[in-house]
Write a protein that holds these residues in place. Structure first.
Motif, mmCIF file in Angstrom:
data_model
loop_
_atom_site.group_PDB
_atom_site.id
_atom_site.type_symbol
_atom_site.label_atom_id
_atom_site.label_comp_id
_atom_site.label_asym_id
_atom_site.label_seq_id
_atom_site.Cartn_x
_atom_site.Cartn_y
_atom_site.Cartn_z
ATOM 1 N N PHE A 61 -1.976 15.589 9.511
ATOM 2 C CA PHE A 61 -2.191 15.354 8.087
ATOM 3 C C PHE A 61 -1.383 14.157 7.589
ATOM 4 O O PHE A 61 -1.752 13.496 6.619
ATOM 5 C CB PHE A 61 -1.863 16.606 7.270
ATOM 6 C CG PHE A 61 -0.410 16.981 7.253
ATOM 7 C CD1 PHE A 61 0.405 16.601 6.196
ATOM 8 C CD2 PHE A 61 0.138 17.719 8.292
ATOM 9 C CE1 PHE A 61 1.749 16.941 6.176
ATOM 10 C CE2 PHE A 61 1.479 18.073 8.281
ATOM 11 C CZ PHE A 61 2.292 17.682 7.222
ATOM 12 N N LYS A 62 -0.256 13.860 8.261
ATOM 13 C CA LYS A 62 0.468 12.609 8.084
ATOM 14 C C LYS A 62 0.673 12.007 9.469
ATOM 15 O O LYS A 62 0.982 12.740 10.410
ATOM 16 C CB LYS A 62 1.837 12.833 7.410
ATOM 17 C CG LYS A 62 1.782 13.153 5.940
ATOM 18 C CD LYS A 62 3.192 13.234 5.366
ATOM 19 C CE LYS A 62 3.157 13.504 3.871
ATOM 20 N NZ LYS A 62 4.540 13.582 3.316
ATOM 21 N N TRP A 108 0.815 -1.214 0.000
ATOM 22 C CA TRP A 108 0.000 0.000 0.000
ATOM 23 C C TRP A 108 0.849 1.265 0.000
ATOM 24 O O TRP A 108 0.526 2.260 0.644
ATOM 25 C CB TRP A 108 -0.971 0.002 1.187
ATOM 26 C CG TRP A 108 -2.129 -0.917 0.960
ATOM 27 C CD1 TRP A 108 -2.320 -2.162 1.490
ATOM 28 C CD2 TRP A 108 -3.257 -0.677 0.107
ATOM 29 N NE1 TRP A 108 -3.485 -2.715 1.025
ATOM 30 C CE2 TRP A 108 -4.087 -1.833 0.169
ATOM 31 C CE3 TRP A 108 -3.637 0.391 -0.710
ATOM 32 C CZ2 TRP A 108 -5.277 -1.927 -0.543
ATOM 33 C CZ3 TRP A 108 -4.823 0.288 -1.432
ATOM 34 C CH2 TRP A 108 -5.637 -0.857 -1.334
ATOM 35 N N LYS A 109 1.936 1.233 -0.766
ATOM 36 C CA LYS A 109 2.772 2.426 -0.893
ATOM 37 C C LYS A 109 2.021 3.570 -1.579
ATOM 38 O O LYS A 109 2.414 4.731 -1.467
ATOM 39 C CB LYS A 109 4.056 2.101 -1.636
ATOM 40 C CG LYS A 109 5.052 1.276 -0.818
ATOM 41 C CD LYS A 109 6.380 1.155 -1.504
ATOM 42 C CE LYS A 109 7.363 0.355 -0.650
ATOM 43 N NZ LYS A 109 7.691 1.054 0.607
ATOM 44 N N THR A 110 0.956 3.234 -2.299
ATOM 45 C CA THR A 110 0.113 4.273 -2.895
ATOM 46 C C THR A 110 -0.525 5.146 -1.822
ATOM 47 O O THR A 110 -0.960 6.263 -2.107
ATOM 48 C CB THR A 110 -0.988 3.650 -3.762
ATOM 49 O OG1 THR A 110 -1.630 2.606 -3.017
ATOM 50 C CG2 THR A 110 -0.414 3.092 -5.050
ATOM 51 N N CYS A 164 -7.954 18.019 -0.216
ATOM 52 C CA CYS A 164 -8.048 17.058 -1.320
ATOM 53 C C CYS A 164 -8.779 17.624 -2.535
ATOM 54 O O CYS A 164 -8.440 17.299 -3.672
ATOM 55 C CB CYS A 164 -8.771 15.786 -0.867
ATOM 56 S SG CYS A 164 -7.869 14.772 0.317
ATOM 57 N N HIS A 165 -9.810 18.436 -2.296
ATOM 58 C CA HIS A 165 -10.701 18.867 -3.372
ATOM 59 C C HIS A 165 -10.429 20.296 -3.811
ATOM 60 O O HIS A 165 -9.963 21.134 -3.029
ATOM 61 C CB HIS A 165 -12.162 18.764 -2.917
ATOM 62 C CG HIS A 165 -12.609 17.364 -2.636
ATOM 63 N ND1 HIS A 165 -13.085 16.517 -3.609
ATOM 64 C CD2 HIS A 165 -12.668 16.654 -1.472
ATOM 65 C CE1 HIS A 165 -13.411 15.355 -3.069
ATOM 66 N NE2 HIS A 165 -13.163 15.414 -1.775
ATOM 67 N N VAL A 209 -6.052 11.417 -4.455
ATOM 68 C CA VAL A 209 -5.696 10.071 -4.913
ATOM 69 C C VAL A 209 -5.171 9.248 -3.745
ATOM 70 O O VAL A 209 -5.521 8.074 -3.569
ATOM 71 C CB VAL A 209 -4.653 10.145 -6.042
ATOM 72 C CG1 VAL A 209 -4.233 8.747 -6.480
ATOM 73 C CG2 VAL A 209 -5.206 10.926 -7.225
ATOM 74 N N THR A 210 -4.337 9.864 -2.927
ATOM 75 C CA THR A 210 -3.805 9.175 -1.749
ATOM 76 C C THR A 210 -4.939 8.742 -0.829
ATOM 77 O O THR A 210 -4.942 7.632 -0.292
ATOM 78 C CB THR A 210 -2.828 10.091 -0.989
ATOM 79 O OG1 THR A 210 -1.788 10.511 -1.873
ATOM 80 C CG2 THR A 210 -2.215 9.373 0.196
ATOM 81 N N ALA A 211 -5.927 9.631 -0.637
ATOM 82 C CA ALA A 211 -7.077 9.307 0.207
ATOM 83 C C ALA A 211 -7.906 8.172 -0.395
ATOM 84 O O ALA A 211 -8.416 7.309 0.324
ATOM 85 C CB ALA A 211 -7.940 10.547 0.410
ATOM 86 N N TRP A 212 -8.053 8.176 -1.715
ATOM 87 C CA TRP A 212 -8.803 7.116 -2.406
ATOM 88 C C TRP A 212 -8.188 5.756 -2.086
ATOM 89 O O TRP A 212 -8.896 4.796 -1.772
ATOM 90 C CB TRP A 212 -8.775 7.389 -3.905
ATOM 91 C CG TRP A 212 -9.599 6.474 -4.761
ATOM 92 C CD1 TRP A 212 -10.892 6.654 -5.144
ATOM 93 C CD2 TRP A 212 -9.187 5.221 -5.356
ATOM 94 N NE1 TRP A 212 -11.313 5.606 -5.933
ATOM 95 C CE2 TRP A 212 -10.287 4.717 -6.077
ATOM 96 C CE3 TRP A 212 -7.995 4.493 -5.334
ATOM 97 C CZ2 TRP A 212 -10.219 3.510 -6.774
ATOM 98 C CZ3 TRP A 212 -7.937 3.287 -6.024
ATOM 99 C CH2 TRP A 212 -9.046 2.812 -6.741
ATOM 100 N N HIS A 213 -6.873 5.679 -2.154
ATOM 101 C CA HIS A 213 -6.196 4.424 -1.824
ATOM 102 C C HIS A 213 -6.337 4.106 -0.335
ATOM 103 O O HIS A 213 -6.457 2.935 0.054
ATOM 104 C CB HIS A 213 -4.717 4.505 -2.201
ATOM 105 C CG HIS A 213 -4.468 4.473 -3.681
ATOM 106 N ND1 HIS A 213 -4.690 3.347 -4.450
ATOM 107 C CD2 HIS A 213 -4.030 5.430 -4.540
ATOM 108 C CE1 HIS A 213 -4.387 3.601 -5.715
ATOM 109 N NE2 HIS A 213 -3.997 4.862 -5.804
#
Length: 339
Positions: free
Chosen positions: A318-319, A138-140, A253-254, A270-274
């Motif tokens: 956030f991270k 899950w590096k994405t 994100c948006h 995209v990161t959130a989608w993954h």
């Protein structure tokens, strides 16, 4: 009379201002000017969060020389390919991350470390595999930052931010009214009237999150969109959870000009989608199968096991740990376990 009026006005002003954050407030521009693409931060909140997101210092690396752990110790089912020194270093780290007060006894029978009599040992073994799965596949979502046990546990036996399905209301379908899974101010929904369990449909089941279409009406064929306002509220509830978990707002994100457009969204979307799909996989492939392993007091009101969501790792940042790359110090957690 005038004095009473002035006093009432003063108290009213105090009451209104009490709901506001006092300055200074910092803003970070994340998009074109005039689009409202800004993140708003309270320095006092950031200072508090920073103190809660400090990664522990890693112990010095151990030598890979010498016999392997599975050659010396009995019943080693994961990490057995490590040297004894590397294996003991990893066990000491897990103790620090998960059970600093109980020590080895939290998972092991101190009279016979090889036994699997404690459920915590069985769970910990599977959690090591889950950590390796995240770092490898899950590096994405986690990139090279990666995760360790500490990312979620933070020195606690049980991560403080997990979820189980909420219990059913006793009078849900009576004259007292059916709240339809919402209209209760819960932390999970940001104290709003939105549905209070957005995790089951999206982080356990695979209900469609996107509810808007490209046509004004429902449409037919490829343009068919039967999503209801109720479904949209579940999506908004999940989005509120994600914002609260990361300590950000929607524009992280948006793009405010077009929330729907992927082409105009920030890369973080995209990161959130993954991340949503990662959480779903972990819940279904790793957590739920352990349901029978846990004692009853560790299960939720419906008998389900505790599961992960965004807050489990992020906890307001956030991270996770503000991007501290703990995983690089533990290469054995970077790949799926070998027998």
């Amino acid at each position: 009379m005038k004095l009473m009026t002035k006093l009432a006005l003063f108290l009213g002003a105090v009451a209104m201002l009490s709901g506001c954050e006092r300055p200074p407030i910092e803003t970070v521009q994340t998009g074109f000017r005039g689009t409202g693409m800004e993140q708003i931060y309270n320095p006092r909140t950031l200072a508090k969060e920073a103190a809660l997101n400090q990664a522990p210092v890693a112990a010095d690396a151990a030598s890979a020389d010498g016999p392997k752990a599975n050659q010396v110790y009995q019943n080693v089912k994961v990490l057995g390919d490590l040297s004894v020194g590397q294996f003991n270093r990893q066990m000491a780290a897990i103790t620090q991350w998960v059970a600093p007060d109980q020590g080895c006894a939290y998972c092991h029978n101190l009279q016979n470390f090889a036994e699997d009599t404690k459920y915590t040992k069985v769970v910990a073994r599977r959690m090591i595999e889950m950590t390796q799965k995240v770092n490898q596949d899950w590096k994405t979502h986690v990139a090279d930052t990666g995760v360790t046990c500490y990312t979620c546990h933070r020195g606690n036996n049980i991560p403080t931010q997990v979820w189980t399905e909420p219990k059913d209301r006793k009078y849900a379908n009576s004259l007292l009214g059916d709240l339809a899974g919402q209209n209760i101010a819960t932390k999970e929904a940001g104290l709003t009237s939105l549905p209070f369990d957005s995790f089951t449909p999206f982080l356990k089941d695979a209900a469609p999150i996107r509810v808007n279409g490209n046509e004004a009406m429902a449409g037919v064929g490829a343009n068919a969109n039967r999503a209801s306002t109720k479904q949209a509220e579940y999506t908004y509830s999940l989005m509120v959870h994600m914002s609260e978990s990361l300590g950000v707002n929607c524009t992280y994100c948006h793009n405010t000009r077009n929330f729907q457009s992927w082409e105009e969204s920030r890369p973080q979307r995209v990161t959130a989608w993954h991340g949503i799909r990662m959480a779903r996989e972990l819940n279904n492939d790793y957590m739920t199968p352990l349901t029978e392993t846990f004692p009853a007091h560790r299960l939720g009101p419906k008998g389900d096991v505790a599961k992960v969501n965004c807050t489990t790792c992020h906890q307001g940042a956030f991270k996770p740990l503000y991007g501290a790359q703990m995983a690089k110090d533990y290469p054995e957690l970077q790949v799926l376990a070998k027998p």
